[in-house]
Design an enzyme around this catalytic site. Structure first.
Site, PDB file in Angstrom:
ATOM      1  N   LYS A  11      46.104   1.272  48.635  1.00 54.26           N
ATOM      2  CA  LYS A  11      45.576   2.570  49.066  1.00 54.26           C
ATOM      3  C   LYS A  11      45.873   2.866  50.542  1.00 54.26           C
ATOM      4  O   LYS A  11      46.272   1.974  51.294  1.00 54.26           O
ATOM      5  CB  LYS A  11      44.076   2.603  48.793  1.00 54.26           C
ATOM      6  N   TYR A  51      42.573  11.152  39.615  1.00 58.19           N
ATOM      7  CA  TYR A  51      41.143  10.817  39.584  1.00 58.19           C
ATOM      8  C   TYR A  51      40.325  11.868  38.844  1.00 58.19           C
ATOM      9  O   TYR A  51      39.116  11.978  39.073  1.00 58.19           O
ATOM     10  CB  TYR A  51      40.618  10.606  41.001  1.00 58.19           C
ATOM     11  N   PHE A  59      31.441  11.675  45.249  1.00 56.67           N
ATOM     12  CA  PHE A  59      32.481  11.168  46.142  1.00 56.67           C
ATOM     13  C   PHE A  59      33.865  11.729  45.832  1.00 56.67           C
ATOM     14  O   PHE A  59      34.844  11.386  46.498  1.00 56.67           O
ATOM     15  CB  PHE A  59      32.516   9.637  46.101  1.00 56.67           C
ATOM     16  N   ARG A  87      41.311  -7.176  38.017  1.00 48.80           N
ATOM     17  CA  ARG A  87      39.989  -6.772  38.530  1.00 48.80           C
ATOM     18  C   ARG A  87      39.310  -7.965  39.218  1.00 48.80           C
ATOM     19  O   ARG A  87      38.635  -7.798  40.240  1.00 48.80           O
ATOM     20  CB  ARG A  87      39.104  -6.230  37.396  1.00 48.80           C
ATOM     21  N   THR A  93      34.086  -2.842  43.621  1.00 49.08           N
ATOM     22  CA  THR A  93      34.433  -1.565  44.254  1.00 49.08           C
ATOM     23  C   THR A  93      33.956  -1.515  45.707  1.00 49.08           C
ATOM     24  O   THR A  93      34.688  -1.079  46.593  1.00 49.08           O
ATOM     25  CB  THR A  93      33.796  -0.402  43.467  1.00 49.08           C
ATOM     26  N   ARG A 104      39.697  -7.020  48.067  1.00 50.53           N
ATOM     27  CA  ARG A 104      38.796  -6.057  48.711  1.00 50.53           C
ATOM     28  C   ARG A 104      37.889  -6.724  49.735  1.00 50.53           C
ATOM     29  O   ARG A 104      37.626  -6.147  50.801  1.00 50.53           O
ATOM     30  CB  ARG A 104      37.989  -5.307  47.650  1.00 50.53           C
ATOM     31  N   ASN A 114      38.906   1.289  49.928  1.00 50.97           N
ATOM     32  CA  ASN A 114      38.734  -0.098  49.467  1.00 50.97           C
ATOM     33  C   ASN A 114      40.045  -0.792  49.079  1.00 50.97           C
ATOM     34  O   ASN A 114      40.063  -1.642  48.197  1.00 50.97           O
ATOM     35  CB  ASN A 114      37.691  -0.155  48.344  1.00 50.97           C
ATOM     36  N   HIS A 117      43.601  -0.099  44.124  1.00 51.27           N
ATOM     37  CA  HIS A 117      43.154   0.384  42.819  1.00 51.27           C
ATOM     38  C   HIS A 117      43.552  -0.639  41.767  1.00 51.27           C
ATOM     39  O   HIS A 117      44.607  -1.265  41.874  1.00 51.27           O
ATOM     40  CB  HIS A 117      43.822   1.725  42.490  1.00 51.27           C
ATOM     41  N   GLU A 128      47.920   5.481  33.576  1.00 46.91           N
ATOM     42  CA  GLU A 128      48.138   5.493  35.027  1.00 46.91           C
ATOM     43  C   GLU A 128      49.564   5.075  35.374  1.00 46.91           C
ATOM     44  O   GLU A 128      50.179   5.615  36.308  1.00 46.91           O
ATOM     45  CB  GLU A 128      47.107   4.592  35.707  1.00 46.91           C
TER      46      GLU A 128
HETATM   47  N1  UDP Z   1      34.474   5.547  45.258  1.00 47.94           N
HETATM   48  C1  UDP Z   1      33.783   6.037  46.352  1.00 47.94           C
HETATM   49  N2  UDP Z   1      32.404   5.971  46.334  1.00 47.94           N
HETATM   50  C2  UDP Z   1      31.715   5.471  45.275  1.00 47.94           C
HETATM   51  C3  UDP Z   1      32.425   4.983  44.168  1.00 47.94           C
HETATM   52  C4  UDP Z   1      33.810   5.036  44.182  1.00 47.94           C
HETATM   53  O1  UDP Z   1      34.385   6.509  47.297  1.00 47.94           O
HETATM   54  O2  UDP Z   1      30.468   5.448  45.320  1.00 47.94           O
HETATM   55  C5  UDP Z   1      35.952   5.602  45.248  1.00 47.94           C
HETATM   56  C6  UDP Z   1      36.584   4.246  45.562  1.00 47.94           C
HETATM   57  O3  UDP Z   1      37.787   4.449  46.293  1.00 47.94           O
HETATM   58  C7  UDP Z   1      36.861   3.720  44.173  1.00 47.94           C
HETATM   59  C8  UDP Z   1      37.291   5.005  43.449  1.00 47.94           C
HETATM   60  O4  UDP Z   1      36.421   5.990  43.962  1.00 47.94           O
HETATM   61  O5  UDP Z   1      37.859   2.703  44.181  1.00 47.94           O
HETATM   62  C9  UDP Z   1      37.184   4.975  41.947  1.00 47.94           C
HETATM   63  O6  UDP Z   1      35.859   4.576  41.589  1.00 47.94           O
HETATM   64  P1  UDP Z   1      35.614   3.513  40.439  1.00 47.94           P
HETATM   65  O7  UDP Z   1      34.155   3.527  40.115  1.00 47.94           O
HETATM   66  O8  UDP Z   1      36.574   3.740  39.320  1.00 47.94           O
HETATM   67  O9  UDP Z   1      35.909   2.112  41.155  1.00 47.94           O
HETATM   68  P2  UDP Z   1      37.122   1.063  40.975  1.00 47.94           P
HETATM   69  O10 UDP Z   1      37.516   1.090  39.520  1.00 47.94           O
HETATM   70  O11 UDP Z   1      38.230   1.506  41.896  1.00 47.94           O
HETATM   71  O12 UDP Z   1      36.554  -0.267  41.388  1.00 47.94           O
HETATM   72 MG    MG Z   2      38.018   2.644  38.331  1.00 51.36          MG
END
Ligand code: UDP
Ligand code: MG
Length: 139
Positions: A11, A51, A59, A87, A93, A104, A114, A117, A128
């Site tokens: 990212k 997204y 967010f 993951r 996250t 992360r 973070n 992805h 994706e």
């Molecule tokens: N995100 C954020 N605030 C939140 C949750 C998510 O800014 O409270 C952003 C963050 O960059 C995250 C992305 O949105 O990676 C997608 O969210 P997701 O819940 O899918 O998390 P991920 O799968 O990336 O762990």
């Molecule tokens: Mg996600």
């Protein structure tokens, strides 16, 4: 049945901080093979589309601005149990909750910025990957 491919993006916070090489090294060191990779920058429209599943979340607007703010590295990765293992490699996250030694935990700036992805399912990994690559890009 789990497929053997996942999709990732390094990212904008991580590319801007000069962490790209270290993160790719972690990914390869964890046993993933790179099937396709490119350095690119998402337009705001592309970030909105990628997204779209999060549209309406509090967010979302900030996420779209952030993801289109600087270059990213997009990649398709291959490994047994790729989605779940990736993951595990990247961690939670919120980097404050990410396990020690995860990407992360070591490179993310915040829950929004973070570092990486990782697809959350085989189905989304395929969708994706197709968002960024065509069949002829994969080797
Ligand atoms: N995100 C954020 N605030 C939140 C949750 C998510 O800014 O409270 C952003 C963050 O960059 C995250 C992305 O949105 O990676 C997608 O969210 P997701 O819940 O899918 O998390 P991920 O799968 O990336 O762990
Ligand atoms: Mg996600």
């Amino acid at each position: 049945m789990a497929t053997n491919r996942t999709f990732t993006m390094i990212k904008p916070d991580a590319t801007a901080a000069g962490h790209t090489g270290k993160i790719i090294d972690r990914i390869i060191g964890a046993g993933f093979t790179i099937k396709a990779m490119k350095w690119t920058q998402l337009s705001k429209e592309e970030a909105q589309a990628f997204y779209a599943v999060h549209a309406g979340r509090p967010f979302y607007r900030e996420l779209v601005e952030y993801m289109s703010s600087a270059p990213i590295v997009a990649a398709i990765l291959e490994k047994d149990n790729a989605v779940a293992d990736f993951r595990d490699l990247i961690g939670a996250t919120n980097p404050a909750e990410a396990a020690p030694g995860t990407i992360r935990a070591d490179f993310a700036e915040s829950i929004a910025a973070n570092a990486v992805h990782g697809s959350d399912s085989d189905e989304n990994a395929l969708i994706e990957g197709k968002f960024h690559f065509s069949a002829s890009d994969i080797a």
